[in-house]
Scaffold this active site. Structure first.
Site, PDB file in Angstrom:
ATOM      1  N   ARG A  48       0.655  -0.993  -0.399  1.00  0.00           N
ATOM      2  CA  ARG A  48       0.173  -0.046   0.004  1.00  0.00           C
ATOM      3  C   ARG A  48       0.622   1.395   0.070  1.00  0.00           C
ATOM      4  NH1 ARG A  48       1.612   1.842   4.483  1.00  0.00           N
ATOM      5  NH2 ARG A  48       0.341   3.467   4.014  1.00  0.00           N
ATOM      6  N   GLY A  49       0.356   2.341  -0.515  1.00  0.00           N
ATOM      7  CA  GLY A  49       1.079   3.494  -0.182  1.00  0.00           C
ATOM      8  C   GLY A  49       1.232   3.655  -1.692  1.00  0.00           C
ATOM      9  N   ALA A  50       0.862   5.536  -2.132  1.00  0.00           N
ATOM     10  CA  ALA A  50       0.706   5.349  -3.995  1.00  0.00           C
ATOM     11  C   ALA A  50       1.841   5.261  -4.762  1.00  0.00           C
ATOM     12  CB  ALA A  50       0.029   6.890  -4.121  1.00  0.00           C
ATOM     13  N   ASP A 236      -3.349  11.081  -2.374  1.00  0.00           N
ATOM     14  CA  ASP A 236      -2.946   9.667  -3.368  1.00  0.00           C
ATOM     15  C   ASP A 236      -3.331  10.442  -4.855  1.00  0.00           C
ATOM     16  OD1 ASP A 236      -3.389   7.026  -2.107  1.00  0.00           O
ATOM     17  OD2 ASP A 236      -3.725   8.738  -1.204  1.00  0.00           O
ATOM     18  N   LYS A 247      -5.977   9.804   2.464  1.00  0.00           N
ATOM     19  CA  LYS A 247      -6.971   8.891   3.837  1.00  0.00           C
ATOM     20  C   LYS A 247      -8.180   9.433   4.002  1.00  0.00           C
ATOM     21  CE  LYS A 247      -5.650   5.022   3.361  1.00  0.00           C
ATOM     22  NZ  LYS A 247      -6.731   4.261   2.404  1.00  0.00           N
TER      23      LYS A 247
END
Length: 349
Positions: A48-50, A236, A247
Site C-alpha cells: 500500500r501507499g501510492a 494519493d 486517506k
C-alpha cells in the site's frame, strides 16, 4: 542513512513485499509469483501507499514479461492487458497510472520479446531508485519548514513502507534523525484500518523517532493540549488547482488546522499530480468493504446488517493547504498558478 524499512524488494528477478496487513505483530515478507497474487496483494493492502503501489505494479509487469512466452504481437497484447488489470486495482491514487504510462510505450514499441523484457526491467529499476531520491528530497525540503523541538501531527502512513525509501510525510522525520534534530510525531490511528496505529508507530518506533499514538477523535484536544506546531500528510492524487485526495480523515485535519491557526502541509512527489483534472470534484473516491468498519481483525464491533458508508479517501480543498512539499521545493498557497510556477504545468485550453 536512516534505518528505514523497504517494503518492496526486487533482486535477481524475485519480487518480495512486506505484508503490511500483518504489522505490527509480524514482519513477514511474501514472494510474489503471479499476477493474481499481485492483484490480491494490492486490493487487500498487503502492499500500500501510492508510490509503493506504482513501483510494485511496475515490477509485477516486469515479472509477467519474463514469465509469459508468445509470438510478439500476442505477447504485447497480453502485457498490455496485464497493465490494464493492475491499473484497475486502486482507482483513487494516480501514481500507478503514471508509472504504467511510462512502461506501456516500451511494450508497444518493442521489436522483440527480449528487448521488451530488458527495457521494462531497466526502466522500473530506475523508477525505483528515482523514487528513493525523490523521497529524500521531499524530506529535506519539508525539514526546512520545522524547527528542533516541534510537535507535528500526521495521519495514515506516508513513510518508507509506502515508498521506495524515507516516505513523503514521514521523510522529514528520518532526515531530522540523521541530522540530530529533535522532532516529535503525533500519529492518529486512522480508522478503519488503523494504518497510523499499526504502521506509522511501528515504523517510527523502529527507527528510534519519538512518536505518540492518539485515536482519531482526540485530534482537536491534542492540538490544543499538546501545542502541536503543524500537520503534515501524504497524498494519493493532487489536481491542477492543488485539491488533494488522501486517506479518509485528512479533510477534517485541514479544517482543524485552520481553526487552530497552524500550518497544514501535504508532502507528495510530482508523480502524484494529475494535471488532467481541474479540481478535486473530479477525483473518483474508492469505497471499500463494509466489514472494514463493522469489525476489527474479524471481531464484530457493530450489529449485523447495519448500513455502512466506507470511503477510503477524502479531498482537501487547496484553500486549506499551507503548502505542498515536492522534490522540487514547496508550493506555498497552492493553486493552479503557483503549481504552474514550480512544475511548468501548461494551462488548459
Amino acid at each position: 542513512m536512516s534505518a528505514f524499512v523497504q517494503s518492496i524488494r526486487y533482486e535477481d528477478r524475485v519480487l518480495t513485499i512486506l505484508d503490511q496487513t500483518r504489522l505490527p505483530q509480524e514482519e513477514h515478507y511474501e514472494v510474489i509469483t503471479d499476477l493474481a497474487q499481485a492483484v490480491e496483494a494490492i486490493k487487500q493492502l498487503r502492499v500500500r501507499g501510492a508510490p509503493a503501489i506504482s513501483l510494485f505494479g511496475g515490477f509485477v509487469l516486469v515479472q509477467e514479461a519474463y514469465r509469459f512466452e508468445a509470438e510478439l504481437s500476442i505477447y504485447k497484447q497480453a502485457l498490455l492487458e496485464t497493465s490494464a488489470t493492475l491499473l484497475a486495482t486502486r482507482p483513487t491514487a494516480v501514481n500507478l497510472r503514471n508509472v504504467l504510462d511510462q512502461l506501456n510505450p516500451i511494450i508497444q514499441d518493442g521489436t522483440s520479446v527480449e528487448e521488451i523484457r530488458e527495457r521494462l526491467e531497466k526502466r522500473t529499476v530506475a523508477l525505483y531508485d528515482q523514487d528513493a531520491q525523490t523521497s529524500r528530497q521531499i524530506g529535506i525540503h519539508a525539514l526546512e519548514l520545522f524547527q528542533s523541538g516541534d510537535r507535528i501531527l500526521t495521519i495514515c502512513n506516508a513513510g518508507s513502507i509506502a515508498t521506495a525509501a524515507y516516505g513523503t510525510a514521514l521523510a522529514p522525520f528520518y532526515i531530522a534523525k540523521e541530522r540530530g534534530i529533535e522532532l516529535s510525531v503525533f500519529a492518529s490511528e486512522t480508522r478503519p484500518l488503523l494504518q497510523g496505529a499499526r504502521l506509522t508507530t511501528w515504523e517510527l518506533q523502529r527507527a528510534g523517532i519519538d512518536v505518540t499514538l492518539i485515536t482519531d477523535n482526540m485530534v482537536a484536544h491534542t492540538l490544543k493540549e499538546k501545542q502541536i506546531d503543524a500537520i503534515i500528510v501524504g497524498a494519493d492524487r493532487i489536481t491542477r488547482n492543488g485539491d488533494t485526495a488522501n486517506k479518509i480523515g485528512t479533510f477534517q485535519l485541514a479544517l482543524l488546522a485552520q481553526a487552530f491557526d497552524i500550518p497544514f502541509y501535504v508532502a507528495a512527489p510530482l508523480s502524484t499530480f494529475d494535471f488532467s483534472l481541474v479540481s478535486g470534484e473530479a477525483i473518483e473516491i474508492e469505497e471499500r468493504d463494509p466489514q472494514e468498519v463493522t469489525a476489527i481483525q474479524g471481531v464484530a464491533t457493530a450489529p449485523a446488517g447495519v448500513a455502512v458508508f466506507n470511503p477510503a479517501f477524502d479531498v482537501t480543498p487547496h484553500t486549506l493547504i499551507t503548502g505542498i512539499i515536492t522534490e522540487l521545493g514547496v508550493i506555498t498557497q497552492p493553486n493552479e498558478e503557483t503549481i504552474e510556477q514550480l512544475t511548468g504545468l501548461q494551462p488548459l485550453g
